[in-house]
Design an enzyme around this catalytic site. Sequence first.
Site: not given
Length: 375
Positions: A198, A352
Amino acid sequence: MDENSKPRSVLDSLGEEIVRIVTPVSICMLLVVILVSVLNNDSDSSGPSFTSIATVAYNESSSDSNWDKLKGAILNALVFVVVVTAVTFLLVLLFYFRCTKFLKYYMGFSSFLVLGFMGGEICLFLIGKFRIPIDCVTFVLSLFNFTVVGVLAVFMSKTAIIITQVYLVVIGVLVAYWFTLLPEWTTWVLLVAMSLYDLAAVLLPGGPLRLLVELAISRDEDIPALVYEARPIINPDSVQRGAVVQRRVWRERRDNDIGSDENLESRSNLNSTVYSSLESNSGLESLPSIGKRNAVDVEDGQVPRPDSELAAPLIQHRINVRMNLQEGPSDDFALEGIGLGSSGAIKLGLGDFIFYSVLVARAAIVTNNLKQEGN
């Protein structure tokens, strides 16, 4: 003077918006921990298990040594990250060629699979756990209606924002729970690998997520993805009557563009074009005291605030201004900033939600196993 009429600061509204994001994330983590505690409460291997792309390279066994488990987990994580990277670049390519409808239908189909198959499987686990009496027809019809409404609420139609938010949290809970069914070593290494991926995908110049966001900025378009959106907080007392509410942006315009005479001249020509186009096509003359200055405000992401709208609406209202220019660089005319949302809302990707939920749930599994070993 009334003491309650003090103007609210930016920190007050921003803090409330952050709470609106932290709350659903916390709810998602709590629900995943509850599911793990209910369905996997005997031992780490007693709960339901499945085979996925995260375990295609190595299937962990309790008889393997820790070194073999670590090597196999790293191999599984590498395979998973490579597949995710390839799929993300494919999504960037499709978005570049404006295949937005295809991406929207693909995301809707993915949501249908998550709600229908993953959600149905978890419901069967819960029905068997608590011995809930229900017939097959009722279960299938209820699950189908729940799945279809969820897909329509998230992608295909405009519904109340609270319904969309609830379904996004449910999708996050379902996906996060299935990730907790992975072997322990694979889960921990995969979480670390996805964190590094990420960071690289967002910060590196050629990262797929960075390319996707920059492409969306240049077009001022929304990315078709599973994104949780919290509505912005607008204080009615801070906005005067007939004033203009400006959209917040991540980055401001470059100073050298503002000081350039050529850019100023080109912007003024563009404003005249936009004003004449809006006046002829959109009925701009019906708005009170709106002129070329308001056309500039529309270009800069500012929308005149009506007297009737004193708070953030549930259904998002957008003003799309399309400018077909054949000459001149587009950088001088495009918005050089991306809003927190089309209406200034804070957005958070569902990845997330899943990451933090899997992290907390796996920690709960380890704690539960340690307590059982101690007893």
